[in-house]
Design a protein around this motif. Structure first.
Motif, PDB file in Angstrom:
ATOM      1  N   TYR A 220      73.736  75.419   5.154  1.00 30.15           N
ATOM      2  CA  TYR A 220      73.786  74.218   6.202  1.00 30.15           C
ATOM      3  C   TYR A 220      72.262  74.045   6.415  1.00 30.15           C
ATOM      4  O   TYR A 220      71.433  74.844   6.370  1.00 30.15           O
ATOM      5  N   ILE A 221      71.984  72.713   6.736  1.00 32.69           N
ATOM      6  CA  ILE A 221      70.552  72.348   6.966  1.00 32.69           C
ATOM      7  C   ILE A 221      70.554  71.877   8.474  1.00 32.69           C
ATOM      8  O   ILE A 221      71.185  71.088   9.072  1.00 32.69           O
ATOM      9  N   ILE A 222      69.611  72.635   9.135  1.00 32.50           N
ATOM     10  CA  ILE A 222      69.332  72.104  10.514  1.00 32.50           C
ATOM     11  C   ILE A 222      69.022  70.640  10.618  1.00 32.50           C
ATOM     12  O   ILE A 222      68.163  70.201   9.961  1.00 32.50           O
ATOM     13  N   PRO A 223      69.560  69.860  11.594  1.00 30.02           N
ATOM     14  CA  PRO A 223      69.171  68.324  11.402  1.00 30.02           C
ATOM     15  C   PRO A 223      67.888  68.238  11.500  1.00 30.02           C
ATOM     16  O   PRO A 223      66.979  68.766  12.457  1.00 30.02           O
ATOM     17  N   SER A 224      67.473  67.089  10.933  1.00 32.82           N
ATOM     18  CA  SER A 224      66.091  66.815  10.740  1.00 32.82           C
ATOM     19  C   SER A 224      65.361  66.314  11.887  1.00 32.82           C
ATOM     20  O   SER A 224      64.102  66.428  12.087  1.00 32.82           O
ATOM     21  N   ILE A 225      66.106  65.707  13.047  1.00 34.83           N
ATOM     22  CA  ILE A 225      65.674  65.525  14.372  1.00 34.83           C
ATOM     23  C   ILE A 225      65.013  66.567  15.249  1.00 34.83           C
ATOM     24  O   ILE A 225      64.048  66.154  15.993  1.00 34.83           O
TER      25      ILE A 225
ATOM     26  N   ASP B 122      69.523  68.035  23.397  1.00 36.58           N
ATOM     27  CA  ASP B 122      70.588  67.645  22.398  1.00 36.58           C
ATOM     28  C   ASP B 122      70.150  66.647  21.319  1.00 36.58           C
ATOM     29  O   ASP B 122      69.812  65.600  21.927  1.00 36.58           O
ATOM     30  N   GLY B 123      69.755  67.201  20.429  1.00 41.24           N
ATOM     31  CA  GLY B 123      69.541  65.971  19.237  1.00 41.24           C
ATOM     32  C   GLY B 123      70.823  65.857  18.574  1.00 41.24           C
ATOM     33  O   GLY B 123      70.604  64.760  17.580  1.00 41.24           O
ATOM     34  N   LEU B 124      72.001  66.251  18.789  1.00 41.81           N
ATOM     35  CA  LEU B 124      73.145  65.722  18.297  1.00 41.81           C
ATOM     36  C   LEU B 124      73.846  64.286  18.701  1.00 41.81           C
ATOM     37  O   LEU B 124      74.512  63.972  18.062  1.00 41.81           O
ATOM     38  N   SER B 125      73.362  64.044  19.934  1.00 41.93           N
ATOM     39  CA  SER B 125      73.585  62.902  20.623  1.00 41.93           C
ATOM     40  C   SER B 125      72.750  61.814  20.371  1.00 41.93           C
ATOM     41  O   SER B 125      71.741  61.983  19.776  1.00 41.93           O
ATOM     42  N   HIS B 126      73.383  60.500  20.321  1.00 43.32           N
ATOM     43  CA  HIS B 126      72.298  59.397  20.289  1.00 43.32           C
ATOM     44  C   HIS B 126      72.446  58.322  21.511  1.00 43.32           C
ATOM     45  O   HIS B 126      73.704  57.908  21.846  1.00 43.32           O
ATOM     46  N   PRO B 127      71.193  58.116  21.899  1.00 43.39           N
ATOM     47  CA  PRO B 127      70.073  58.778  21.712  1.00 43.39           C
ATOM     48  C   PRO B 127      70.092  60.388  22.290  1.00 43.39           C
ATOM     49  O   PRO B 127      70.971  60.830  22.833  1.00 43.39           O
ATOM     50  N   PRO B 128      68.984  60.985  21.833  1.00 44.04           N
ATOM     51  CA  PRO B 128      69.038  62.398  22.223  1.00 44.04           C
ATOM     52  C   PRO B 128      68.897  62.802  23.724  1.00 44.04           C
ATOM     53  O   PRO B 128      68.330  61.646  24.429  1.00 44.04           O
ATOM     54  N   MET B 129      69.113  63.730  24.258  1.00 45.16           N
ATOM     55  CA  MET B 129      69.354  63.959  25.593  1.00 45.16           C
ATOM     56  C   MET B 129      68.546  65.212  26.106  1.00 45.16           C
ATOM     57  O   MET B 129      68.527  66.350  25.173  1.00 45.16           O
ATOM     58  N   LEU B 130      67.821  65.088  27.101  1.00 47.74           N
ATOM     59  CA  LEU B 130      67.365  66.371  27.896  1.00 47.74           C
ATOM     60  C   LEU B 130      68.447  66.872  28.784  1.00 47.74           C
ATOM     61  O   LEU B 130      68.725  66.249  29.890  1.00 47.74           O
ATOM     62  N   LEU B 131      68.954  67.928  28.393  1.00 51.96           N
ATOM     63  CA  LEU B 131      70.025  68.496  29.241  1.00 51.96           C
ATOM     64  C   LEU B 131      69.445  69.317  30.565  1.00 51.96           C
ATOM     65  O   LEU B 131      70.206  69.381  31.629  1.00 51.96           O
ATOM     66  N   ARG B 132      68.471  69.849  30.300  1.00 52.12           N
ATOM     67  CA  ARG B 132      67.714  70.677  31.341  1.00 52.12           C
ATOM     68  C   ARG B 132      66.444  70.957  31.183  1.00 52.12           C
ATOM     69  O   ARG B 132      65.664  71.300  30.171  1.00 52.12           O
ATOM     70  N   PRO B 133      65.256  70.442  32.176  1.00 54.02           N
ATOM     71  CA  PRO B 133      64.091  70.498  32.144  1.00 54.02           C
ATOM     72  C   PRO B 133      63.634  71.737  32.215  1.00 54.02           C
ATOM     73  O   PRO B 133      64.220  72.732  32.927  1.00 54.02           O
TER      74      PRO B 133
ATOM     75  N   GLU C 209      62.078  59.503  17.047  1.00 60.61           N
ATOM     76  CA  GLU C 209      63.395  59.734  17.724  1.00 60.61           C
ATOM     77  C   GLU C 209      63.680  60.283  18.864  1.00 60.61           C
ATOM     78  O   GLU C 209      64.608  60.034  19.599  1.00 60.61           O
ATOM     79  N   TRP C 210      62.848  61.070  19.325  1.00 68.52           N
ATOM     80  CA  TRP C 210      62.477  61.436  20.662  1.00 68.52           C
ATOM     81  C   TRP C 210      62.023  60.513  21.920  1.00 68.52           C
ATOM     82  O   TRP C 210      62.040  60.985  22.908  1.00 68.52           O
ATOM     83  N   VAL C 211      61.329  59.244  21.370  1.00 69.52           N
ATOM     84  CA  VAL C 211      60.923  58.343  22.163  1.00 69.52           C
ATOM     85  C   VAL C 211      61.766  58.051  23.414  1.00 69.52           C
ATOM     86  O   VAL C 211      61.269  58.015  24.557  1.00 69.52           O
ATOM     87  N   ASN C 212      62.902  57.788  23.160  1.00 64.96           N
ATOM     88  CA  ASN C 212      64.152  57.375  24.183  1.00 64.96           C
ATOM     89  C   ASN C 212      64.843  58.249  24.513  1.00 64.96           C
ATOM     90  O   ASN C 212      65.944  57.904  24.963  1.00 64.96           O
ATOM     91  N   ILE C 213      64.391  59.688  24.494  1.00 65.01           N
ATOM     92  CA  ILE C 213      65.268  60.555  25.143  1.00 65.01           C
ATOM     93  C   ILE C 213      65.746  60.315  26.388  1.00 65.01           C
ATOM     94  O   ILE C 213      64.835  59.693  27.151  1.00 65.01           O
ATOM     95  N   ILE C 214      66.904  60.574  26.713  1.00 70.40           N
ATOM     96  CA  ILE C 214      67.497  60.326  28.234  1.00 70.40           C
ATOM     97  C   ILE C 214      67.471  61.630  28.802  1.00 70.40           C
ATOM     98  O   ILE C 214      67.829  62.651  28.240  1.00 70.40           O
ATOM     99  N   LEU C 215      67.738  61.408  29.995  1.00 70.20           N
ATOM    100  CA  LEU C 215      68.118  62.694  31.078  1.00 70.20           C
ATOM    101  C   LEU C 215      69.475  62.758  31.382  1.00 70.20           C
ATOM    102  O   LEU C 215      70.134  61.546  31.723  1.00 70.20           O
ATOM    103  N   ALA C 216      70.090  63.883  31.078  1.00 65.98           N
ATOM    104  CA  ALA C 216      71.198  64.155  31.597  1.00 65.98           C
ATOM    105  C   ALA C 216      71.267  64.284  33.188  1.00 65.98           C
ATOM    106  O   ALA C 216      70.366  64.442  33.745  1.00 65.98           O
ATOM    107  N   LYS C 217      72.622  64.074  33.751  1.00 70.39           N
ATOM    108  CA  LYS C 217      72.538  64.192  35.191  1.00 70.39           C
ATOM    109  C   LYS C 217      72.254  65.480  35.667  1.00 70.39           C
ATOM    110  O   LYS C 217      72.785  66.423  35.051  1.00 70.39           O
TER     111      LYS C 217
END
Length: 377
Positions: free
Chosen positions: A103-108, A211-222, A237-245
């Motif tokens: 298994y290869i860890i996702p390149s993101i 979470d780099g498995l979602s698109h766009p990637p997400m910050l789940l916890r600061p 790929e991380w420039v457009n990271i979004i914040l989870a509620k």
């Protein structure tokens, strides 16, 4: 089960991981002996132990053993639908123990892991069909959260046991996270057999979860790594990271700790003040309007509030959290606990702007707060 909880001293400065070696070199015999005691407990029983990380103290049990994971939830009195983060000592251990062959860890994640592991960064990976990871770790979900801590005691404990460790913060559920072994002892005495005492934690807030498995990637916890740093280091790929509620719904499944339930709260209610100038008017108006002048108060201030003696004589305890994000992060949980133990009725806390470390600081404070005052009345 009740334990005679023992605190075992360990010296992080005597533990070194050399490049290319999975096991640490430990130059202090007492540290090595105490680490082996804790590692053997994790390997040979379903008990759990307290141990230091660079973020906060963790409560560790085998992530591969359902009974160990149950021991974590039981000791903390933690809701069973609140997932746990898995800690590994190396990427090699992650691949050997938790991922399918080839298994290869996702390149993101590549740039983040290259720059930030070991460190206070947690990533999400898929749980594969033949995984031996306890389903209790993930609360039955199809992803798991994992990180490689930089604290030498944490890494050594995991490496010596060769066991991925599920580890939330080593405190009673809803309490401020522990940054000293004495905090762990205060909350979990008689509930766990051992606490490794490696001194204070140098970050002071839990890890950042992405979470780099979602698109766009997400910050789940600061957490210990800022959003700005994730964007800067992660690549395009991380420039457009979004914040989870910030807070999940009551019946909503969550993929990481800290998104559900009350967190980080001392016994005394926390009153959080935002954009309230020097604090004097806001705090005195708060006391007057609620007719609570006879109560005992504590004040934790950061950058703008004036000293407590200039605000009100009813503030019996004061702590300076600091002026930089790093200082405030390191001091926050420790000082919440300190003033709470003085028996105050309310704890007034000056908030900060949600930039750099401030996003994680305010994430914790907003969840700890009983009430938030946004400006002077």
């Amino acid at each position: 089960m009740s334990f005679d909880t023992k605190i075992l001293k360990v010296n992080p400065e005597t533990v070194v991981f050399k490049i290319g070696e999975d096991l640490p070199t430990i130059t202090d015999p007492d540290t090595e002996r105490n680490l082996q005691i804790a590692a053997n407990e994790l390997k040979n029983t379903s008990n759990v132990v307290g141990f230091p990380t660079e973020t906060v103290y963790g409560l560790g049990g085998s992530a591969l053993n359902d009974e160990s994971v149950k021991s974590i939830y039981r000791a903390k009195n933690r809701p069973a639908d609140n997932p746990l983060i898995v800690h590994v000592s190396s990427i090699d251990q992650l691949k050997r123990k938790l991922l399918p062959k080839d298994y290869i860890i996702p390149s993101i994640y590549s740039s983040l892991l290259e720059k930030m592991w070991p460190g206070p960064l947690t990533i999400l990976l898929p749980v594969h069909e033949d995984s031996i990871l306890s389903k209790l770790v993930t609360a039955g979900q199809d992803t798991f959260a994992v990180r490689l801590p930089s604290h030498p005691i944490a890494r050594a404990l995991i490496a010596l046991s060769d066991t991925p460790i599920a580890a939330p913060s080593a405190n009673s559920s809803t309490r401020p996270s522990p940054t000293l072994a004495s905090h762990v002892y205060h909350d979990l005495n008689t509930k766990i057999p051992y606490i490794l005492d490696g001194g204070s934690c140098n970050v002071g807030l839990e890890s950042t979860v992405v979470d780099g498995l979602s698109h766009p990637p997400m910050l789940l916890r600061p957490g210990g790594i800022s959003l700005e740093e994730i964007r800067r280091v992660g690549g395009p790929e991380w420039v457009n990271i979004i914040l989870a509620k910030k807070v999940a719904g009551k019946n909503e499944a969550v993929r990481t700790p800290g998104m559900k339930y009350r967190h980080y709260s001392p016994s005394a209610p926390v009153i959080l003040f935002l954009n309230c100038s020097d604090g004097e008017v806001a705090i005195n108006n708060y006391i007057k309007k609620r007719d609570i002048a006879d109560c005992k108060f504590a004040l934790l201030r950061t950058r703008s509030f004036i000293p407590a003696k200039e605000i009100s004589k009813t503030i019996i305890a004061e702590r300076e959290l600091g002026t930089t994000g790093g200082e405030i992060s390191r001091n926050l949980f420790k000082m919440l606990r300190e003033v709470d133990e003085l028996g105050v009725d309310l704890i007034f806390v000056e908030g900060v702007d949600e930039i750099d470390e401030g996003l994680a600081i305010m994430n914790r404070l907003s969840k700890a707060a009983f009430e938030t005052i946004i400006k002077s009345d």
